[in-house]
Design a protein around this motif. Structure first.
Motif, short mmCIF file in Angstrom:
data_model
loop_
_atom_site.label_atom_id
_atom_site.label_comp_id
_atom_site.label_asym_id
_atom_site.label_seq_id
_atom_site.Cartn_x
_atom_site.Cartn_y
_atom_site.Cartn_z
N GLU A 260 0.82 -1.20 0.00
CA GLU A 260 0.00 0.00 0.00
C GLU A 260 0.86 1.26 0.00
OE1 GLU A 260 -3.60 2.03 -0.36
OE2 GLU A 260 -3.02 -0.06 -0.70
N HIS A 261 1.95 1.26 0.79
CA HIS A 261 2.89 2.39 0.73
C HIS A 261 3.32 2.62 -0.72
CE1 HIS A 261 3.59 3.27 4.97
NE2 HIS A 261 3.90 2.01 5.24
N SER A 262 3.75 1.55 -1.38
CA SER A 262 4.28 1.66 -2.74
C SER A 262 3.21 2.07 -3.74
CB SER A 262 4.89 0.31 -3.16
OG SER A 262 6.01 -0.03 -2.38
N VAL B 1 1.10 6.32 -7.38
CA VAL B 1 -0.04 7.13 -7.84
C VAL B 1 0.25 8.61 -7.62
CG1 VAL B 1 -2.47 7.71 -7.44
CG2 VAL B 1 -1.75 5.31 -7.52
N PHE B 2 0.72 8.98 -6.43
CA PHE B 2 1.00 10.39 -6.14
C PHE B 2 2.11 10.92 -7.04
CE2 PHE B 2 -0.61 10.06 -1.47
CZ PHE B 2 -1.91 10.01 -1.94
N ALA B 3 3.18 10.12 -7.22
CA ALA B 3 4.29 10.57 -8.05
C ALA B 3 3.82 10.80 -9.49
CB ALA B 3 5.42 9.54 -8.02
N THR B 4 2.99 9.89 -10.00
CA THR B 4 2.50 10.02 -11.37
C THR B 4 1.64 11.27 -11.53
OG1 THR B 4 2.52 7.60 -11.63
CG2 THR B 4 1.18 8.86 -13.19
N ARG B 5 0.77 11.52 -10.55
CA ARG B 5 -0.11 12.68 -10.64
C ARG B 5 0.66 13.99 -10.43
NH1 ARG B 5 -5.58 10.63 -7.36
NH2 ARG B 5 -6.05 8.88 -8.76
N GLY C 290 7.98 3.12 -0.75
CA GLY C 290 7.02 4.09 -0.21
C GLY C 290 7.53 5.50 -0.08
N LEU C 291 8.71 5.81 -0.65
CA LEU C 291 9.26 7.16 -0.54
C LEU C 291 9.31 7.84 -1.89
CD1 LEU C 291 11.44 5.58 1.86
CD2 LEU C 291 11.21 8.00 2.33
N LEU C 292 8.96 9.12 -1.88
CA LEU C 292 9.17 9.96 -3.05
C LEU C 292 9.74 11.30 -2.58
CD1 LEU C 292 6.79 12.35 -3.21
CD2 LEU C 292 5.40 10.43 -3.93
N CYS C 293 10.33 12.03 -3.50
CA CYS C 293 10.87 13.34 -3.19
C CYS C 293 10.27 14.38 -4.12
CB CYS C 293 12.39 13.36 -3.33
SG CYS C 293 13.27 12.38 -2.11
N ILE C 294 10.01 15.55 -3.58
CA ILE C 294 9.61 16.72 -4.36
C ILE C 294 10.72 17.75 -4.23
CG2 ILE C 294 7.95 18.61 -4.57
CD1 ILE C 294 5.81 16.76 -3.48
N ASP C 295 11.26 18.20 -5.33
CA ASP C 295 12.33 19.19 -5.32
C ASP C 295 11.74 20.58 -5.51
OD1 ASP C 295 14.62 20.66 -5.41
OD2 ASP C 295 15.56 19.54 -7.05
N MET C 296 11.68 21.35 -4.42
CA MET C 296 11.17 22.72 -4.47
C MET C 296 12.29 23.74 -4.66
SD MET C 296 8.00 22.08 -4.31
CE MET C 296 7.35 23.74 -4.21
N LYS D 146 -6.60 11.76 0.33
CA LYS D 146 -5.26 12.32 0.54
C LYS D 146 -4.79 13.09 -0.69
CE LYS D 146 -3.85 11.87 3.98
NZ LYS D 146 -4.25 12.56 5.25
N TRP D 147 -5.14 12.61 -1.88
CA TRP D 147 -4.74 13.33 -3.08
C TRP D 147 -5.44 14.69 -3.16
CZ3 TRP D 147 -1.11 14.30 -6.16
CH2 TRP D 147 -1.33 15.02 -7.34
N THR D 148 -6.70 14.75 -2.78
CA THR D 148 -7.42 16.02 -2.76
C THR D 148 -6.73 17.01 -1.83
OG1 THR D 148 -9.54 14.95 -3.26
CG2 THR D 148 -9.64 17.12 -2.22
N GLN D 149 -6.26 16.53 -0.68
CA GLN D 149 -5.54 17.40 0.24
C GLN D 149 -4.24 17.92 -0.40
OE1 GLN D 149 -5.14 14.65 3.50
NE2 GLN D 149 -7.06 15.30 4.47
#
Length: 439
Positions: free
Chosen positions: A298-300, A305-309, A343-349, A421-424
């Motif tokens: 589920e983590h993965s 899904v979040f990374a793709t979106r 289950g980890l992703l990174c966002i580079d701001m 969670k995606w809506t948030q």
């Protein structure tokens, strides 16, 4: 430690201190899916027949005859035959957790410690003597980097050369014949999410006679380093394996000969340094490992899904499950694919200020997750790595490791529904974009 099965044992076992069943079954388990191997691990019953094992909370253990104590301290009798001295040495409940960890990682043996850092430091001190040398990835957890770059040289005369593990020629050229003892790296790097080519790195290390040690904290179930050639696998059990953000623990998984040597009364790093796991902690963890596979799936799933979106929204996202990730195909070739890409992703701001603003919105405005270090929790945890878990590294070391000042590391949780969670997340990004264009 006794080398052969002994008929007088109270428990059936093999020649190592933490495995179960016969040698054939143990060898077969090394090639299995981690969940299947765990299911074959001997299940301890409670003292009175309970479906859960009893907790052995004793610090010290009695013997029936004085001569038995002498033989135990002489190494003639040990936990392989159900003879215990003291829980800093061996404890039955901690041994049971070690059997589960060994099954999951496909190693002969394992022993569990009071923290992930104690597991890492103990195994490296066991493998390296004064004057020794380590070749390590230049992308490591900040605490491990500090241990290798500052603490070991000062206290133990053990030095490390940090290299880009993508460059196998650099790895090979950094090895000093007769001096280098260990090749050390993370299966999935903290926090850059660089994926190590474990089979090729093992080939290079073994050709030079090195022991290959892999930190698999970021990818339990997803990657099985020992099945890919690694000699030793270390974990911070505090993370995904625990799953509750309430326990600090670690593990060393590897050959029985190594684990036995680390518990030696005279020369063992674990025995003499004493990073002992409490039996009650071991019991709690042993109850969580059976559902680790379900949690990792589920983590993965949510991370992918979040990374793709996020990618579709134009956010600069780093995730090994995305096809454009530099090691996506490599991970596919190594992973136990039933458990996804982690289950980890990174966002580079890009900047700290932008990262902090987004994290504040995600936590305080939309309740997407928590600003906190660590990972593997059922809630999403997020931190700006350069100013937190990688702060032990200099700015130049962070640049070399691919850590942007605005890199947000996210451990994606599974609480609530995915769409909730995606809506948030979308709301937070919209509010952020009102004043800060997404890079």
């Amino acid at each position: 430690m006794a080398e052969n099965a002994v008929a007088t044992r109270k428990r059936c076992g093999t020649n190592d201190i933490v495995s179960d069943g016969d040698v054939k079954r143990k060898n077969a388990a090394r090639d299995m899916d981690p969940a299947a191997a765990l299911a074959l691990t001997r299940h301890e019953f409670g003292e009175h027949g309970g479906v859960n094992m009893s907790i052995e909370a004793s610090a010290t253990f009695t013997v029936m005859e004085p001569e038995t104590l002498r033989r135990m301290f002489a190494g003639e009798l040990g936990p392989d035959r159900d003879f215990f001295i003291y829980s800093r040495h061996f404890n039955p409940t901690v041994l049971n957790l070690g059997r589960q960890m060994a099954a999951m990682e496909g190693t002969e043996a394992a022993y569990c410690t009071a923290s992930g850092m104690s597991a890492i430091s103990s195994v490296l001190l066991q493998l390296c003597s004064s004057g020794g040398h380590v070749v390590a990835s230049n992308t490591l957890y900040g605490g491990t980097h500090a241990l290798l770059s500052h603490f070991f040289p000062r206290t133990s005369n053990i030095n490390t050369t940090f290299v880009d593990i993508d460059d196998l020629e650099s790895v090979e050229s950094a090895i000093v014949e007769g001096k280098t003892k260990v090749l050390y790296f993370e299966s999935v790097a903290n926090p850059s999410l660089k994926v190590a080519n474990i089979p090729e790195l093992c080939r290079v290390g073994h050709a030079k006679g090195l022991t290959v040690v892999v930190d698999n904290t970021f990818a339990p179930m997803v990657i099985s380093p020992a099945r890919l050639g690694a000699d030793v696998v270390v974990h911070s059990i505090s993370k995904f394996i625990s799953g509750g953000a309430d326990i600090i623990a670690g593990a060393v998984c590897g050959p029985a000969s190594l684990v036995n040597s680390m518990m030696d009364l005279h020369q063992g790093a674990l025995m003499l340094l004493g990073p002992t796991m409490n039996a009650k902690v071991a019991f709690e963890l042993s109850e969580r490992i059976p559902h680790l596979g379900l949690r990792m799936k589920e983590h993965s799933h949510r991370a992918l899904v979040f990374a793709t979106r996020l990618k579709k929204l134009g956010v600069k996202v780093i995730y090994p499950g995305l096809e454009e990730h530099p090691q996506h195909q490599l991970l596919k070739s190594m992973a136990n694919m039933e458990y996804g890409y982690g289950g980890l992703l990174c966002i580079d701001m890009e900047t700290v200020d932008r990262a902090n603003k987004l994290m504040s919105l995600l936590q305080n405005d939309v309740q997407f997750g928590f600003m906190a270090v660590s990972l593997g929790y059922y809630e999403t945890l997020m931190s700006c790595s350069g100013s937190s878990t990688s702060s032990e590294m200099t700015a130049e070391e962070q640049r070399t490791a691919g850590i942007s000042p605005g890199l947000i590391r996210m451990s994606i949780g599974y609480i609530g529904t995915l769409e909730q969670k995606w809506t948030q997340m979308e709301k937070a990004l919209t509010r952020f974009n009102d004043t800060h264009p997404i890079p």
